[in-house]
Write a protein that holds these residues in place. Structure first.
Motif, short mmCIF file in Angstrom:
data_model
loop_
_atom_site.label_atom_id
_atom_site.label_comp_id
_atom_site.label_asym_id
_atom_site.label_seq_id
_atom_site.Cartn_x
_atom_site.Cartn_y
_atom_site.Cartn_z
N ARG A 17 51.08 -41.37 21.44
CA ARG A 17 51.93 -42.40 20.83
C ARG A 17 51.11 -43.63 20.44
O ARG A 17 51.29 -44.19 19.36
CB ARG A 17 53.04 -42.80 21.81
CG ARG A 17 54.11 -41.74 21.99
CD ARG A 17 55.12 -42.13 23.05
NE ARG A 17 55.80 -43.38 22.75
CZ ARG A 17 56.79 -43.88 23.48
NH1 ARG A 17 57.22 -43.24 24.56
NH2 ARG A 17 57.36 -45.02 23.14
N ARG A 21 48.73 -46.45 16.31
CA ARG A 21 48.37 -47.82 15.96
C ARG A 21 46.94 -47.91 15.43
O ARG A 21 46.44 -49.03 15.20
CB ARG A 21 48.51 -48.73 17.16
CG ARG A 21 49.95 -49.06 17.54
CD ARG A 21 49.96 -50.10 18.63
NE ARG A 21 51.28 -50.41 19.13
CZ ARG A 21 52.02 -51.47 18.72
NH1 ARG A 21 51.54 -52.27 17.80
NH2 ARG A 21 53.19 -51.70 19.24
N PRO A 111 54.07 -46.66 20.38
CA PRO A 111 55.12 -46.45 19.38
C PRO A 111 55.98 -45.22 19.69
O PRO A 111 55.48 -44.23 20.23
CB PRO A 111 54.35 -46.25 18.09
CG PRO A 111 53.04 -46.92 18.31
CD PRO A 111 52.74 -46.74 19.77
N VAL A 115 57.91 -43.27 14.71
CA VAL A 115 57.13 -44.27 13.98
C VAL A 115 56.01 -43.60 13.20
O VAL A 115 55.26 -42.81 13.77
CB VAL A 115 56.55 -45.30 14.97
CG1 VAL A 115 55.55 -46.21 14.28
CG2 VAL A 115 57.66 -46.10 15.60
N GLY A 326 52.80 -47.70 12.69
CA GLY A 326 52.20 -48.09 13.97
C GLY A 326 51.35 -49.34 13.91
O GLY A 326 51.46 -50.22 14.75
N MET A 329 53.31 -52.83 13.29
CA MET A 329 54.30 -53.26 14.28
C MET A 329 53.74 -54.36 15.16
O MET A 329 52.54 -54.46 15.36
CB MET A 329 54.68 -52.10 15.19
CG MET A 329 55.75 -51.22 14.63
SD MET A 329 56.43 -50.13 15.89
CE MET A 329 55.07 -49.73 16.90
N ALA A 334 58.12 -50.91 20.36
CA ALA A 334 57.96 -49.46 20.32
C ALA A 334 58.44 -48.91 18.99
O ALA A 334 58.04 -47.83 18.56
CB ALA A 334 58.72 -48.81 21.46
N MET A 335 59.32 -49.67 18.34
CA MET A 335 59.82 -49.28 17.03
C MET A 335 60.48 -50.49 16.40
O MET A 335 61.25 -51.18 17.04
CB MET A 335 60.83 -48.13 17.16
CG MET A 335 61.38 -47.65 15.84
SD MET A 335 61.89 -45.92 15.98
CE MET A 335 63.30 -45.91 14.92
N SER A 356 63.73 -54.83 16.71
CA SER A 356 62.81 -54.01 17.49
C SER A 356 63.40 -53.53 18.80
O SER A 356 64.20 -54.21 19.43
CB SER A 356 61.56 -54.83 17.83
OG SER A 356 60.93 -55.31 16.67
#
Length: 424
Positions: A17, A21, A111, A115, A326, A329, A334-335, A356
């Motif tokens: 996850r 990013r 994320p 995402v 990612g 953000m 996280a989203m 968010s």
RNA sequence: GGAGAGGUGGCAGAGCGGUCGAAUGCGGCGGUCUUGAAAACCGCUUUGCUCGCAAGGGCAACGGGGGUUCGAAUCCCUCCCUCUCCGCCA
């Protein structure tokens, strides 16, 4: 801050996850696990030594009572060595906790699976778009010119009073601000949010808990004499209402709304694209904040988006919904969905809302937990979204609605403004 | 800003150097009793870290930090906060 136990038990998932990013997820996690190992072994060793000392102390008490003076003295002498060891272990533990903490604080939230990966705004997904983009013709003016011409917005006076980026509104412009705030608050109240008027300054503990410190230290105005921070968003005080709380599951969800001015230093961002109200140091915002059970938080996120869409429709503004990639953000999210309105005179999209789900990233720092069916405290999820941020809404509103007779006020807002047209 | 008092578990409120994570009451949960409910009675009722497959252990926390002591909720220092009185003030 990511949960250490989750990170330990779901290492691969977290890594995958986090990788969205475009950062060195593997390295960050590896280091965290390593530091945690040091911390834990130190903790175990310290606990054992402390247990020994505790037993010894107890025996001293009993020996004294039994009149066995010499034996008691012998035990006392023995404790000195243990105490030395304990002092050393405590130091080591503190050091290992600090390096672990210092490291964890640098890891952004992982994320959500939905995402999209990516690192630039171009990689964001446009989820939907709605509303007709007005054709204004060649004589259309940007809002800063309109404001000056109609005499309701004075950037120059703000400079005189404070500095660049502190707008002064007057007359119908001031009334329009107040109308928007009242309209947004009323809509949120209708949707079941409880209105909060929080302090506009917070202490460092609050700023840390929602992630402004240490990640965005330079973004906040800091009143150093009293060590207080001007809030960059109502999210900070409203979310911190629940710091160090354990909430009964039947009290969830918690839905709060608050209007506050927001103060942001926005250091280093200057240029044509930040003219007028596009980016200012002080603006008004109505923020919705929710505390949710984990299993409900993503449904809540969508619900918040729908709420904001309703506001934008009521204001008759063309808007679109973005799912941030990612890399674009925020650190704690996280989203995130961004809502943008189209500013017809500037021919560009302006971000007016950011919604968010932080999952447990904030609650881990906040120590905001709820007691579920099993009676065990678990970290809750927090969410927030602008509903809405005023300055840019005003910009788009007056640009899109300019006409030969004046600036038209959307119907939904007219009961609040008391006028239908901004005139010279 | 000045003077004084105080900060203990969900709340109230004891403890003032050892076996106190903490009496007691209230509240809450479970049970007995009851046709049901109430009352009465019995039991349970903080959180974090850690060891362990588990059962079950260990450590820490009485506003925060530091100190004295073999041993601290209890003694000392310091900071923070709350309350009362005085001053100032929207």
């Amino acid at each position: 801050m990511l949960e250490l136990t989750f990170l330990r038990e779901h290492r691969d998932e977290t890594e995958a996850r986090l990788a969205k990013r475009n950062i060195d997820a593997k390295g960050l996690i590896e280091h965290a696990i390593e530091l945690d190992g040091v911390r834990r072994s130190t903790q175990t060793e310290l606990d054992g030594t402390q247990a020994e000392l505790n037993a010894l102390s107890r025996s001293v008490g009993e020996l004294m009572k039994g009149g066995k003076k010499e034996e008691a003295e012998a035990a006392k002498a023995k404790s000195a060595a243990l105490k030395d060891g304990i002092a050393r272990l405590k130091e080591r533990l503190e050091a290992s906790e600090k390096s672990l903490q210092d490291h964890l604080v640098t890891i952004p939230n992982a994320p959500n699976a939905k995402v999209p990966p990516g690192s630039t705004p171009e990689e964001n997904t446009v989820v939907m778009q709605e509303g007709a983009i007005p054709e204004l013709g060649p004589n259309a003016k940007p809002h800063w010119e309109l404001g000056e011409e109609y005499g309701f917005l004075h950037m120059d006076l703000g400079v005189k009073l404070t500095g660049a980026g502190f707008p002064v509104y007057s007359g119908q412009g001031a009334r329009l601000q107040r109308a928007l705030i009242a309209f947004f608050l009323d809509k949120a109240t209708e949707a079941g949010y409880r209105e909060i008027i929080p302090p506009h300054m917070v202490n460092a503990a609050s700023a840390f808990a929602t992630g402004q410190l240490p990640d965005k230290e330079g973004q906040m105005y800091h009143a150093t004499v009293d060590d207080l921070y001007l809030i960059p968003t109502a999210e900070v005080p409203i979310t911190n209402l629940y710091r160090d709380e354990i909430i009964d599951a039947d009290k969830l969800p918690i839905k709060n709304v608050g209007y506050t001015p927001c103060f942001r230093r926005e250091a280093g961002s200057y240029g044509a694209h930040v003219r007028g109200l596009n980016r200012v140091h002080q603006f008004d915002k109505v923020e919705i904040v929710r505390v949710e059970k984990p299993e409900n938080s993503y449904a809540a996120l969508e619900e918040m988006v729908e709420h904001v869409k309703g506001l934008l429709r009521a204001l008759e503004l063309p808007y679109r919904q973005l799912l941030l990639c990612g890399g674009d953000m925020g650190f704690s999210s996280a989203m995130t969905y961004d809502m943008e309105v189209f500013s017809a005179a500037q021919q560009r999209w302006l971000e007016v809302s950011s919604i968010s789900n932080f999952e447990t990233f904030q609650t881990n720092r906040l120590k905001l937990r709820y007691r579920g069916e099993d009676k065990k405290p678990r970290l809750a999820h927090t969410l927030n979204g602008s509903a809405l941020a005023l300055a840019r809404i005003v910009a788009a509103l007056i640009e899109n609605n300019q006409g030969p007779d004046g600036i038209r006020i959307p119907k939904a807002l007219q009961p609040y403004t008391g006028f239908t047209l901004i005139t010279k």
